[in-house]
Design a protein around this motif. Structure first.
Motif, PDB file in Angstrom:
ATOM      1  N   ALA A  83       0.825  -1.210   0.000  1.00 52.18           N
ATOM      2  CA  ALA A  83       0.000   0.000   0.000  1.00 52.18           C
ATOM      3  C   ALA A  83       0.856   1.255   0.000  1.00 52.18           C
ATOM      4  O   ALA A  83       0.560   2.225  -0.713  1.00 52.18           O
ATOM      5  N   ARG A  84       1.941   1.251   0.758  1.00 48.42           N
ATOM      6  CA  ARG A  84       2.810   2.434   0.806  1.00 48.42           C
ATOM      7  C   ARG A  84       3.537   2.644  -0.518  1.00 48.42           C
ATOM      8  O   ARG A  84       3.698   3.770  -0.988  1.00 48.42           O
ATOM      9  N   ALA A  86       2.527   1.706  -3.490  1.00 46.92           N
ATOM     10  CA  ALA A  86       1.545   2.149  -4.477  1.00 46.92           C
ATOM     11  C   ALA A  86       1.136   3.596  -4.243  1.00 46.92           C
ATOM     12  O   ALA A  86       0.793   4.315  -5.188  1.00 46.92           O
ATOM     13  N   ARG A  87       1.172   4.028  -2.997  1.00 48.04           N
ATOM     14  CA  ARG A  87       0.818   5.418  -2.700  1.00 48.04           C
ATOM     15  C   ARG A  87       1.953   6.369  -3.018  1.00 48.04           C
ATOM     16  O   ARG A  87       1.736   7.494  -3.491  1.00 48.04           O
ATOM     17  N   PRO A  90       4.414   5.784  -7.684  1.00 48.70           N
ATOM     18  CA  PRO A  90       3.970   6.248  -9.004  1.00 48.70           C
ATOM     19  C   PRO A  90       3.987   7.767  -9.140  1.00 48.70           C
ATOM     20  O   PRO A  90       4.477   8.303 -10.147  1.00 48.70           O
ATOM     21  N   SER A 329      -2.634  13.325  -9.889  1.00 46.56           N
ATOM     22  CA  SER A 329      -3.349  12.674  -8.799  1.00 46.56           C
ATOM     23  C   SER A 329      -4.525  11.842  -9.302  1.00 46.56           C
ATOM     24  O   SER A 329      -4.678  10.675  -8.905  1.00 46.56           O
ATOM     25  N   GLU A 333      -2.135   8.606 -10.415  1.00 47.43           N
ATOM     26  CA  GLU A 333      -1.976   7.975  -9.102  1.00 47.43           C
ATOM     27  C   GLU A 333      -3.185   7.134  -8.702  1.00 47.43           C
ATOM     28  O   GLU A 333      -3.040   5.945  -8.374  1.00 47.43           O
ATOM     29  N   LYS A 334      -4.359   7.722  -8.694  1.00 50.41           N
ATOM     30  CA  LYS A 334      -5.541   7.010  -8.203  1.00 50.41           C
ATOM     31  C   LYS A 334      -5.902   5.804  -9.071  1.00 50.41           C
ATOM     32  O   LYS A 334      -6.175   4.723  -8.543  1.00 50.41           O
ATOM     33  N   ARG A 337      -3.407   2.826  -8.397  1.00 53.68           N
ATOM     34  CA  ARG A 337      -3.087   2.391  -7.031  1.00 53.68           C
ATOM     35  C   ARG A 337      -3.579   0.979  -6.720  1.00 53.68           C
ATOM     36  O   ARG A 337      -2.802   0.113  -6.314  1.00 53.68           O
ATOM     37  N   LYS A 338      -4.871   0.727  -6.915  1.00 59.85           N
ATOM     38  CA  LYS A 338      -5.414  -0.595  -6.581  1.00 59.85           C
ATOM     39  C   LYS A 338      -4.850  -1.697  -7.473  1.00 59.85           C
ATOM     40  O   LYS A 338      -4.474  -2.771  -6.973  1.00 59.85           O
ATOM     41  N   ILE A 341      -1.357  -2.492  -6.210  1.00 58.17           N
ATOM     42  CA  ILE A 341      -1.383  -3.276  -4.970  1.00 58.17           C
ATOM     43  C   ILE A 341      -1.727  -4.732  -5.267  1.00 58.17           C
ATOM     44  O   ILE A 341      -1.110  -5.664  -4.733  1.00 58.17           O
TER      45      ILE A 341
END
Length: 361
Positions: A83-84, A86-87, A90, A329, A333-334, A337-338, A341
């Motif tokens: 999670a970190r 992926a946050r 990128p 963002s 990024e968004k 992200r999933k 992960i």
């Protein structure tokens, strides 16, 4: 994701927004007024207030302690690490590359703009490869990664949630010993002892929010605040060495009180102020804005100010940086992200299993 985590993310976006606007509005004047090689046409109107801009980083670290402690709840170390990554990565990769390209095209004399610099910055810790950071603000990202590493280790051993206060107390004690007695640069980097009062303060505040206050927790939070005041005095020495002057110690301590007051106030108001969609959108801009604002921002200001004036240039650059941050963002990024992960987590779990590192949280 359970309901407490959903509420936490709304709160954290609001906290990030407070920190980001404090930091950006002051840092651009701080850099422009006092780091003269960066901005050709500075903003002397900012006057003595500009030098307090660096304290925005302290607020970010305070918030980070809270954010990371909350996000680590209910996760094992592989879930946390995925999670970190992926946050953090990128957005860093996109912003670092953009900053490198802009500085290369601008022939920025402060950056050896060859491919090895970009390649070293892919690992974030570019100085370890004897190459400069593409942007000076990356030093704080390195400290964040060190912090993440220690949280992941605590999750691996299953002690983060159970021993949160004990870990915070040990970290604060180590900070006192190193910053006051030992003065080891290695310990300062490995255990982030200079900024431990902010990270640890955030962790302790999260414990209080999640599990209620106790005498021990309140005393530790008070200790973190008092130790942060000592860190502020070290900041005064740094300013004196670099600029030949510093604000009165009383003013710096007052600014530190404001940092904690902003943080504490946001926590106290968490049930009274519901984050609006606008707050959530603006909160998402804070990380790319932080990564982009210094080198790209100052290059654009230097280029535009002679033609349109300093203040118009500032408005144009701020609008451009916010627009770029929005694109990064919400369109990079968004969305990634999933899936990232989902890609990383099975591989981390497989690696942990093979190495017998698959302990529960």
């Amino acid at each position: 994701m359970n309901k407490p985590q959903i509420r936490a993310h709304g709160l954290l976006d609001l906290l990030r927004l407070v920190a980001a606007w404090l930091f950006y509005s002051s840092t651009i004047f701080f850099h422009g007024s006092y780091l003269s090689p960066l901005l050709v046409h500075g903003y002397p109107e900012a006057g003595s207030l500009a030098i307090y801009g660096y304290m925005g980083v302290n607020l970010f670290f305070l918030i980070s302690g809270f954010v990371i402690a909350w996000s680590a709840e209910g996760r094992n170390w592989t879930e946390f690490a995925a999670a970190r990554f992926a946050r953090l990565y990128p957005g860093f990769l996109v912003c670092m590359t953009a900053s490198f390209v802009v500085q290369t095209l601008a022939a920025n004399p402060t950056l050896p703009y060859d491919p090895s610099t970009w390649a070293a910055n892919l690992f974030i810790v570019a100085p370890a490869f004897n190459r400069p950071f593409v942007d000076g603000v990356y030093w704080s990202i390195v400290l964040e990664i060190v912090f993440y590493g220690w949280v992941a280790i605590a999750l691996f051993f299953g002690v983060f949630s159970r021993w949160k206060l004990q870990l915070g107390a040990a970290w604060l004690l180590m900070s006192v010993l190193n910053e006051s007695v030992v003065h080891s640069t290695a310990l300062q980097m490995v255990f982030i002892t200079q900024y431990a009062p902010y990270f640890a303060g955030g962790i302790i505040a999260q414990h209080i929010v999640a599990k209620g206050s106790s005498t021990e927790a309140l005393l530790l939070l008070a200790a973190a605040f008092l130790l942060s005041c000592k860190e502020v005095t070290a900041g005064a020495d740094w300013m004196q060495a670099h600029f030949g002057f510093s604000p009165p110690l009383s003013s710096l301590l007052a600014a530190n009180v404001i940092v904690y007051a902003l943080f504490g106030g946001a926590l106290l108001l968490r049930r009274r102020i519901a984050p609006t969609p606008l707050v959530l959108v603006l909160g998402g801009l804070t990380y790319p804005l932080y990564l982009l604002h210094q080198k790209i921002g100052t290059l654009w200001l230097n280029a535009l100010s002679p033609a349109v004036g300093r203040w118009v240039a500032l408005a144009i650059v701020l609008t451009a940086l916010l627009s770029a941050s929005f694109v990064i963002s919400f369109f990079i990024e968004k969305p990634i992200r999933k899936p990232l992960i989902s890609l990383l987590l099975p591989r981390l779990n497989m690696m942990a299993s093979k190495l017998r590192l698959d302990r529960p949280a």
